[in-house]
Scaffold this active site. Structure first.
Site, short mmCIF file in Angstrom:
data_model
loop_
_atom_site.label_atom_id
_atom_site.label_comp_id
_atom_site.label_asym_id
_atom_site.label_seq_id
_atom_site.Cartn_x
_atom_site.Cartn_y
_atom_site.Cartn_z
CB SER A 123 -0.97 0.24 1.29
OG SER A 123 -1.84 1.14 1.09
CG MET A 124 1.62 3.44 -3.15
SD MET A 124 2.68 3.15 -4.58
CE MET A 124 3.41 1.76 -4.10
#
Length: 341
Positions: A123-124
Site C-alpha cells: 500500500s502507498m
C-alpha cells in the site's frame, strides 16, 4: 471545517543544516510547487493540503535501500518519533510523490522501525498531484462524501477538513489500513465512518453527493454510480491492462436523476486496484524492441500523433488492448508483451 494551524504560508524551503525539520515550511513548499505546475488552484482543497500535517496521518513510511534488480529487496521503515528519521521522512511526506506505507500486508499500528526484506510494498499513499483532483468535486461543508480506497487516509482527511467529518465515509478492503486510518484521523480530531469492505460495492443503502475512488479501475463500479445522489459527482481513474494511457472518468447525476459521464485522457493515474491484471515492458522486451527488426515497415505522409495527444492513445489502447509505450525510447516505441510483438 477544521482550524488546524496551517503554518506560515509565505515560508517556502527546507530546514537549515542541523535544524529540526519544519513540517509547516515543507507543506508550504509543496503547495507552492503544485500551484506553479498548475495542478492546484486557490480553494478549500489547497487550504486543506496546506493545513493537514501528513506526519500525523503517516507517522511511518518506507524507503527502499536495495538497488535495481537486487534480491531480495530491502526497505527501511522510518518513524517520525525517532528524531534521526525526521529529515528523510519529511522529504518523503512532502516531496509530492507517493509514500510507501505498508509492507507485505502488515498491520500498521504498533510497528517497530527498522529494515524489512523480501516480499513487496502492498500500500502507498496517493500522489499529492492526484489528491489535488479533489478540486473537481467542488467540496463544500455538509456534503455526503464517499472516499473509496482509504489507504493512508489522506483523501479522507481532506474531505473531513472541508466538508466536516459527520457525512464522510471512507472505505477500504484492508482492515489494517482502515484501523490505522481511523486512529490517525482521530489524532487530527476527525471521526468519519470508516468501513472495511469492497470498493466495488460501496455502502449499500446509502447515497452520496461526492464519490472519489483512490485507485484505478477497469470500469466504474455500477454500485457506486447507483449510490450517487441527484446533483452528485463521482471521480475514478480508468485504465486497461496497460499502464501507459490512463483516463479520468467524471460521472454526474443531474437533479432529475439522469446520469452523464465523461472520460478524460490524463498523464498519470492512481495505482491499479487489488487483483487488476497489468502488463509491463520488461527490460528484456525493451531490448528486443530496440534491436530486433520488424517483419514489415509502413510509411505514410501523416506523422504519428504527438505524445500529448493522449486521447488518441487512450482510445487506441481500448480498441487494441495490450499496447504498452516505452517512454524511455528515443523514438515512438510501442510493444504488445502479451503476444510478443
Amino acid at each position: 471545517m477544521s482550524t488546524l494551524d496551517s503554518g506560515p504560508a509565505d515560508s517556502v524551503g527546507g530546514p537549515s543544516a542541523g535544524a529540526e525539520p519544519d513540517p509547516a515550511v515543507a507543506r508550504a513548499a509543496i503547495v507552492a510547487r503544485l500551484e506553479e505546475e498548475g495542478s492546484l488552484r486557490p480553494g478549500p482543497v489547497r487550504d486543506a493540503l496546506l493545513a493537514l500535517p501528513r506526519e500525523v496521518l503517516i507517522p511511518q513510511a518506507y524507503v527502499r535501500r536495495s538497488g535495481p534488480g537486487e534480491e531480495p529487496p530491502r526497505w527501511d521503515l522510518l518513524d517520525w518519533s525517532a528524531p534521526q528519521d525526521r529529515p528523510e521522512l519529511l522529504g518523503l511526506l512532502y516531496g509530492g510523490a507517493s509514500v510507501l506505507v505498508q509492507h507485505d500486508g502488515e498491520a500498521l499500528l504498533g510497528r517497530a522501525r527498522g529494515t524489512r526484506s523480501g516480499a513487496a510494498i502492498t500500500s502507498m499513499s496517493t500522489v499529492m498531484g492526484l489528491t489535488a483532483e479533489l478540486q473537481e468535486l467542488d467540496l463544500r461543508p455538509g456534503l455526503r462524501v464517499l472516499d473509496v480506497g482509504t489507504g493512508a487516509g489522506v483523501t479522507a482527511a481532506v474531505a473531513c477538513w472541508v466538508c466536516g467529518d459527520r457525512e464522510v465515509v471512507t472505505l477500504d478492503l484492508d482492515r489494517h489500513l482502515t484501523e490505522s486510518a481511523a486512529a490517525r484521523l482521530s489524532d487530527l480530531g476527525f471521526r468519519p465512518q470508516v468501513v472495511c469492505g469492497s470498493g466495488e460495492l460501496g455502502v449499500p443503502g446509502r447515497q452520496f453527493d461526492r464519490v472519489f475512488v483512490s485507485y484505478a479501475v477497469q470500469c466504474v463500479p455500477a454500485a457506486l454510480v447507483e449510490q450517487l445522489a441527484p446533483g452528485g459527482t463521482l471521480l475514478a481513474h480508468v485504465t486497461s491492462a496497460s499502464p501507459s494511457w490512463p483516463g479520468l472518468a467524471v460521472v454526474r447525476r443531474s437533479a432529475d436523476g439522469q446520469v452523464t459521464a465523461e472520460l478524460r485522457a490524463v498523464e498519470f493515474a492512481h495505482r491499479a486496484g487489488h487483483g487488476m491484471a497489468r502488463i509491463w515492458l520488461s527490460e528484456e522486451f525493451q531490448q528486443r524492441m530496440a534491436t530486433e527488426p520488424g517483419t514489415w515497415t509502413g510509411r505514410g505522409v501523416p506523422a504519428p500523433p504527438a505524445d500529448h495527444d493522449r486521447g488518441f492513445w487512450l482510445a487506441a489502447d481500448h480498441v487494441v488492448g495490450g499496447l504498452v509505450r516505452d517512454f524511455g525510447a528515443e523514438h515512438l516505441a510501442i510493444g504488445a508483451p502479451d503476444c510478443g510483438s
